[in-house]
Design a protein around this motif. Structure first.
Motif, short mmCIF file in Angstrom:
data_model
loop_
_atom_site.label_atom_id
_atom_site.label_comp_id
_atom_site.label_asym_id
_atom_site.label_seq_id
_atom_site.Cartn_x
_atom_site.Cartn_y
_atom_site.Cartn_z
N LEU A 155 42.37 37.91 40.03
CA LEU A 155 42.86 38.44 41.51
C LEU A 155 43.82 39.53 41.23
O LEU A 155 44.11 40.22 40.14
CB LEU A 155 43.92 37.29 41.80
CG LEU A 155 43.01 36.01 42.16
CD1 LEU A 155 44.22 35.03 42.40
CD2 LEU A 155 41.93 35.97 43.38
N ARG A 160 45.09 31.24 43.44
CA ARG A 160 43.70 31.14 44.00
C ARG A 160 44.15 30.30 45.37
O ARG A 160 43.29 30.28 46.37
CB ARG A 160 42.72 30.89 43.41
CG ARG A 160 41.95 32.02 42.54
CD ARG A 160 40.88 31.67 41.91
NE ARG A 160 40.22 32.63 41.21
CZ ARG A 160 39.47 33.43 41.89
NH1 ARG A 160 39.02 33.17 43.14
NH2 ARG A 160 38.68 34.62 41.30
N PRO A 178 39.94 38.50 45.01
CA PRO A 178 39.15 38.67 43.91
C PRO A 178 39.19 40.19 43.24
O PRO A 178 38.63 41.03 44.10
CB PRO A 178 37.85 38.03 44.24
CG PRO A 178 38.15 37.31 45.50
CD PRO A 178 39.32 38.24 46.41
#
Length: 386
Positions: A210, A293, A348
């Motif tokens: 990320l 995430r 991402p």
């Protein structure tokens, strides 16, 4: 915004300007507030992290009572100040930040005489990334060491806050200075703004594939004027009417009752603070349990609250957030005091080119000034660099 310089180059610039080498260089970073906006002065919770853009000051003590200050940013020339006349009336412009810190330290009894100071900062001004606190924390770190004050990091946080509040005139809390002084690489700082207790929360974005993309809308803001102070006044009014020390003491279960006691605008302000505090706690729990995430929905909910309840967003910020979400961001929100500045998007890493291109295109189609877009990572807090 200045381009990065090595410590050696900053030292050389100081020597060229002042005719002698500095006693040392101290650096302090700007910050991104991951979540927890306007909760700090309501004695609530925040979760900022330091970024890899910083203010660096080179300082040399003098034997007199004169301060000479020079910045590499813009066209401002050297400022010369007689410290014996230092007062609120003699501190303005960019020098109010370093001189404000010196004034606070001298008020505390720290012996600071004359000095030469050169500032170089890579934190964009007015972007909501706390360029002012970066300067304050770098200067506080420098004089804490040079004057042998022996103040702790938490005490330096309060020095910077007091300079911001009493000299600059911005009614901010301790979020910005805490992030700049307490952060470590790869972590966010979970801060209780009532007790000043903090702990580091892992935020290893790279290991999770990320990154956080900052979209500087180029809509500048100033905390010392306008809406920021009005929002703080609304929060204080809400706390007074509800009979609590600060809005941190109001729970979500009490919001329906609060709606009957407050005017609609004040209620919306209160609802943002109460729900934002809970989002900070939820984000910390998710980071501890599932990792970064899984926090996207919380970031996006925070933006909706700031847009609709606290009303501190703007068209450019909303467009940045909406566009990033439509092109692969896991979550996005405005960050900082509002009324301009920056949005952040958790994405991402593979989606970075697509998100960048989409945001640039959306701004162009809307006729907005082209944004400055860059990735940031959780960085080390203030330290001596030379």
């Amino acid at each position: 915004m200045n381009q990065p310089l090595t410590p050696e180059a900053i030292s050389e610039a100081f020597t060229t300007a002042f005719g002698h080498a500095p006693d040392g260089l101290w650096s302090a970073p700007g910050r991104v507030n991951l979540i927890g906006e306007h909760t700090d002065y309501n004695e609530g919770f925040v979760l900022p992290f330091a970024i890899d853009r910083a203010a660096c000051v080179a300082v040399r003590l003098r034997g007199d009572n004169t301060a000479r200050l020079l910045s590499s940013y813009g066209d401002a020339g050297m400022e010369t100040v007689d410290l014996s006349t230092l007062s609120h009336d003699t501190m303005d412009g960019w020098t109010a930040y370093p001189l404000g810190v010196v004034w606070v330290l001298r008020q505390m009894g720290v012996g600071i005489g004359g000095f030469d100071l050169f500032l170089h900062s890579t934190v964009p001004s007015g972007a909501g990334l706390s360029s002012s606190a970066a300067i304050e924390c770098a200067v506080a770190s420098a004089f804490n060491e040079l004057a042998g004050a022996g103040l702790s990091a938490n005490e330096l946080v309060l020095v910077g806050q007091r300079a911001e509040n009493e000299v600059v005139g911005a009614p901010t809390g301790i979020l910005d200075q805490s992030a700049s002084l307490l952060s470590t690489e790869g972590h966010a700082v979970f801060l209780d703004c009532r007790t000043q207790e903090s702990r580091l929360v892992p935020l290893d974005l790279a290991a999770n594939g990320l990154l956080i993309l900052v979209v500087d809308t180029k809509v500048t803001h100033a905390h010392a004027t306008g809406g920021y102070a009005a929002r703080r006044a609304s929060c204080e009014l809400g706390a007074e009417v509800l009979g609590v020390k600060a809005l941190r003491d109001v729970t979500a279960a009490e919001l329906p009752e609060a709606a009957g006691l407050l005017d609609p605008e004040t209620y919306r302000r209160v609802r943002h603070i109460v729900t934002e505090d809970q989002r900070v706690l939820d984000t910390v729990a998710v980071l501890d349990d599932a990792g970064p995430r899984a926090i996207g929905a919380l970031l996006t909910a925070s933006h909706a609250s700031m847009r609709d309840d606290f009303e501190i967003s703007c068209e450019e910020l909303d467009l940045a957030v909406d566009t990033a979400l439509a092109h692969g961001a896991l979550g996005a929100r405005m960050t900082g005091g509002g009324f301009g500045g920056s949005a952040i998007a958790l994405i991402p890493a593979a989606e970075e080119p697509a998100v960048r291109a989409a945001v640039v295109g959306a701004f162009a189609a809307a006729g907005f000034t082209a944004p400055d877009i860059f990735a940031v990572s959780p960085a080390q807090g203030a330290l001596r660099v030379l």
